[in-house]
Design a protein around this motif. Structure first.
Motif, PDB file in Angstrom:
ATOM      1  N   THR A  44       0.833  -1.203   0.000  1.00 18.01           N
ATOM      2  CA  THR A  44       0.000   0.000   0.000  1.00 18.01           C
ATOM      3  C   THR A  44       0.866   1.250   0.000  1.00 18.01           C
ATOM      4  N   LEU A  45       1.924   1.222   0.792  1.00 17.47           N
ATOM      5  CA  LEU A  45       2.835   2.361   0.824  1.00 17.47           C
ATOM      6  C   LEU A  45       3.528   2.547  -0.514  1.00 17.47           C
ATOM      7  N   ALA A  46       4.011   1.446  -1.119  1.00 19.39           N
ATOM      8  CA  ALA A  46       4.737   1.548  -2.386  1.00 19.39           C
ATOM      9  C   ALA A  46       3.845   2.105  -3.492  1.00 19.39           C
ATOM     10  N   ILE A  47       2.620   1.610  -3.585  1.00 20.65           N
ATOM     11  CA  ILE A  47       1.692   2.079  -4.620  1.00 20.65           C
ATOM     12  C   ILE A  47       1.413   3.566  -4.471  1.00 20.65           C
TER      13      ILE A  47
ATOM     14  N   SER B 145       4.326  15.665 -12.235  1.00 14.17           N
ATOM     15  CA  SER B 145       3.438  15.716 -13.411  1.00 14.17           C
ATOM     16  C   SER B 145       3.934  14.815 -14.533  1.00 14.17           C
ATOM     17  N   SER B 146       4.392  13.632 -14.161  1.00 10.43           N
ATOM     18  CA  SER B 146       4.860  12.628 -15.115  1.00 10.43           C
ATOM     19  C   SER B 146       4.692  11.269 -14.446  1.00 10.43           C
ATOM     20  N   PRO B 147       4.282  10.251 -15.195  1.00 14.37           N
ATOM     21  CA  PRO B 147       4.009   8.971 -14.528  1.00 14.37           C
ATOM     22  C   PRO B 147       5.227   8.390 -13.835  1.00 14.37           C
ATOM     23  N   ALA B 148       4.993   7.823 -12.662  1.00  9.79           N
ATOM     24  CA  ALA B 148       6.005   7.042 -11.961  1.00  9.79           C
ATOM     25  C   ALA B 148       5.709   5.566 -12.204  1.00  9.79           C
ATOM     26  N   LEU B 149       6.731   4.746 -12.070  1.00  7.18           N
ATOM     27  CA  LEU B 149       6.597   3.306 -12.268  1.00  7.18           C
ATOM     28  C   LEU B 149       6.692   2.602 -10.925  1.00  7.18           C
ATOM     29  N   VAL B 150       5.761   1.680 -10.662  1.00  7.82           N
ATOM     30  CA  VAL B 150       5.887   0.798  -9.510  1.00  7.82           C
ATOM     31  C   VAL B 150       6.134  -0.611 -10.044  1.00  7.82           C
ATOM     32  N   VAL B 151       7.187  -1.247  -9.543  1.00 12.84           N
ATOM     33  CA  VAL B 151       7.616  -2.574  -9.993  1.00 12.84           C
ATOM     34  C   VAL B 151       7.297  -3.573  -8.898  1.00 12.84           C
ATOM     35  N   ASP B 152       6.526  -4.601  -9.241  1.00  7.89           N
ATOM     36  CA  ASP B 152       6.107  -5.609  -8.264  1.00  7.89           C
ATOM     37  C   ASP B 152       7.008  -6.829  -8.371  1.00  7.89           C
ATOM     38  N   MET B 153       7.821  -7.088  -7.330  1.00 10.10           N
ATOM     39  CA  MET B 153       8.721  -8.234  -7.305  1.00 10.10           C
ATOM     40  C   MET B 153       8.188  -9.369  -6.429  1.00 10.10           C
TER      41      MET B 153
ATOM     42  N   ALA C 200       4.937 -14.406  -5.124  1.00  5.92           N
ATOM     43  CA  ALA C 200       3.978 -15.268  -4.452  1.00  5.92           C
ATOM     44  C   ALA C 200       2.532 -14.821  -4.682  1.00  5.92           C
ATOM     45  N   TYR C 201       2.273 -13.524  -4.533  1.00  2.00           N
ATOM     46  CA  TYR C 201       0.891 -13.047  -4.573  1.00  2.00           C
ATOM     47  C   TYR C 201       0.617 -11.976  -5.618  1.00  2.00           C
ATOM     48  N   GLY C 202       1.645 -11.281  -6.084  1.00  2.00           N
ATOM     49  CA  GLY C 202       1.391 -10.181  -7.010  1.00  2.00           C
ATOM     50  C   GLY C 202       0.553  -9.111  -6.351  1.00  2.00           C
ATOM     51  N   ALA C 203       1.026  -8.620  -5.210  1.00  2.00           N
ATOM     52  CA  ALA C 203       0.192  -7.763  -4.375  1.00  2.00           C
ATOM     53  C   ALA C 203      -0.160  -6.439  -5.037  1.00  2.00           C
ATOM     54  N   VAL C 204       0.749  -5.879  -5.827  1.00  2.00           N
ATOM     55  CA  VAL C 204       0.451  -4.594  -6.480  1.00  2.00           C
ATOM     56  C   VAL C 204      -0.717  -4.751  -7.447  1.00  2.00           C
ATOM     57  N   GLY C 205      -0.644  -5.777  -8.286  1.00  2.00           N
ATOM     58  CA  GLY C 205      -1.735  -6.024  -9.222  1.00  2.00           C
ATOM     59  C   GLY C 205      -3.042  -6.299  -8.506  1.00  2.00           C
ATOM     60  N   SER C 206      -2.987  -7.067  -7.407  1.00  2.00           N
ATOM     61  CA  SER C 206      -4.200  -7.372  -6.646  1.00  2.00           C
ATOM     62  C   SER C 206      -4.811  -6.113  -6.052  1.00  2.00           C
ATOM     63  N   CYS C 207      -3.979  -5.248  -5.487  1.00  2.00           N
ATOM     64  CA  CYS C 207      -4.490  -4.023  -4.865  1.00  2.00           C
ATOM     65  C   CYS C 207      -5.126  -3.083  -5.878  1.00  2.00           C
ATOM     66  N   LEU C 208      -4.590  -3.060  -7.084  1.00  2.00           N
ATOM     67  CA  LEU C 208      -5.095  -2.134  -8.106  1.00  2.00           C
ATOM     68  C   LEU C 208      -6.053  -2.803  -9.088  1.00  2.00           C
ATOM     69  N   GLY C 209      -6.300  -4.096  -8.897  1.00  2.00           N
ATOM     70  CA  GLY C 209      -7.209  -4.812  -9.795  1.00  2.00           C
ATOM     71  C   GLY C 209      -6.657  -4.969 -11.195  1.00  2.00           C
ATOM     72  N   LEU C 210      -5.343  -5.186 -11.310  1.00  2.00           N
ATOM     73  CA  LEU C 210      -4.694  -5.265 -12.612  1.00  2.00           C
ATOM     74  C   LEU C 210      -4.206  -6.687 -12.902  1.00  2.00           C
TER      75      LEU C 210
END
Length: 385
Positions: free
Chosen positions: A149-152, A163-171, A174-184
């Motif tokens: 949650t903090l990383a996202i 004012s430019s997109p940042a990238l979050v990289v999910d390593m 086991a769960y792919g937590a970033v994708g799960s949190c954002l529904g991606l």
């Protein structure tokens, strides 16, 4: 032929040719430059005039076509290849990724999706940041401490800040937590960058990442691509990938909650800032101290490591902040405990900037983002000749 904007198509099937011609017939970028009847004709064309993008119809014998296409992809590494087929089969998708194809598109979606796919893949002819973007790695000292949650939200606030997109990289394999949190979810992710046979550059990263919003792009973990059988992450080319992240984005946040110590040390050494996230209890404080000592023993500068006490409560604490800072030998950045606000963000699959823009939790993460942006700007000025 316009090598920057033109697209080469390799196809014999008249219906496929018509579908692609119709999709690219608006007069806007990208445009269809030429149709090649087979791969030898394509090779001759690329030898004569390089192309930015090639679309290849691999039917009716897709496996044989991919075998023949592989050496061409390797030879013309500056060209991006998209493959078309009637069906999306997992083994064909895997083989296409292994030979270096940037996208696998089902023919039924040519009209709806081809133009957007090609626009994402079109070479820009320049790097976004000149290789001077910042890397921020986030480690966890305990399960459930809120690191994802903090990383996202940190990445989203960094994107909004500049004012430019940042990238979050999910390593998280086991769960792919970033994708799960954002529904991606998606076909491609971090594995495809690390296992890419050609050059790992900014265009590969940008074309592989998913666009969540104008301020946030996401590079999915293997678990978000294929949860039942996630591919392993191979770190042989991690350094090249990190440099590509710097070139593609002004700010990259790496959610490295579950990595081995060798990988952790490599990430921290390459990062401008390393956030060590924990909750203020004995167990996680002990783990944070052990991780901090392990990283510094491996040569990571202590001043680049920022301990972060997440879910910090000003009342009812069992450990005082001064005691924790004395134990770590470092200042600690507190992030307030606002459980229901964070839970609402997770349940809606949206960053705090959307679900709770005026919340104390969001304000503290905004402050952390501003602090990191200013620190990176000062470092960049100090390094100028």
């Amino acid at each position: 032929m316009d090598g920057a904007n033109g697209v080469l198509l390799v196809a014999k099937d008249p219906e496929t040719v018509r579908a692609v011609t119709s999709a690219l017939g608006s007069g806007k970028r990208p445009t269809l430059a030429k149709v090649c009847g087979d791969l030898p004709e394509l090779t001759a064309q690329l030898e004569q005039s390089p192309a930015g993008i090639v679309v290849v119809d691999i039917d009716p014998a897709p496996r044989r076509a991919l075998v023949e296409l592989g050496p061409i992809v390797g030879r013309f590494s500056d060209t991006r290849f998209v493959v078309l087929s009637r069906e999306l089969q997992s083994d064909l998708l895997l083989e296409a990724m292994q030979i270096g194809a940037r996208h696998f598109l089902v023919k039924a979606s040519i009209g709806a999706d081809l133009t957007d796919v090609l626009r994402r893949l079109m070479p820009t002819g320049r790097t976004r940041t000149g290789g001077h973007g910042s890397l921020i790695t986030v480690f966890s000292a305990g399960g459930g401490c809120g690191v994802t949650t903090l990383a996202i939200n940190l990445a989203n606030e960094l994107g909004l800040e500049v004012s430019s997109p940042a990238l979050v990289v999910d390593m998280d394999c086991a769960y792919g937590a970033v994708g799960s949190c954002l529904g991606l979810s998606g076909q491609y992710g971090l594995t495809d960058v690390l296992d890419h046979h050609g050059q790992i550059d900014e265009e590969l990263v940008i074309s592989t990442a998913l666009v969540y919003s104008p301020s946030l792009h996401v590079l999915l973990s293997p678990a978000s691509v294929n949860y039942s059988d996630p591919a392993p992450l191979h770190y042989d080319r991690l350094e090249s990938a990190l440099e590509a992240f710097r070139s593609a984005y002004y700010h990259t946040v790496i959610d490295a909650a579950r990595v081995g110590m060798d990988v952790a040390a490599g990430l921290a050494s390459a990062s401008d800032a390393t956030l060590l996230v924990f909750q203020l209890n004995v167990k996680e404080l002990t783990t944070a101290r052990a991780l901090l000592e392990a990283l510094t023993r491996r040569g990571v500068p202590a001043e680049s490591i920022m301990p972060v006490a997440n879910r910090y409560r000003r009342r009812g604490r069992t450990i005082e902040m001064a005691e924790a800072q004395n134990a770590l030998g470092r200042p600690i950045t507190p992030i307030c405990s606002d459980f229901f606000t964070a839970l609402r963000s997770i349940n809606y699959g949206q960053p705090l900037a959307q679900t709770a823009p005026r919340s104390p939790l969001r304000r503290e993460l905004q402050g952390l983002a501003s602090r990191l942006v200013n620190s990176h700007a000062k470092g960049a000025r100090a390094n100028r000749p």
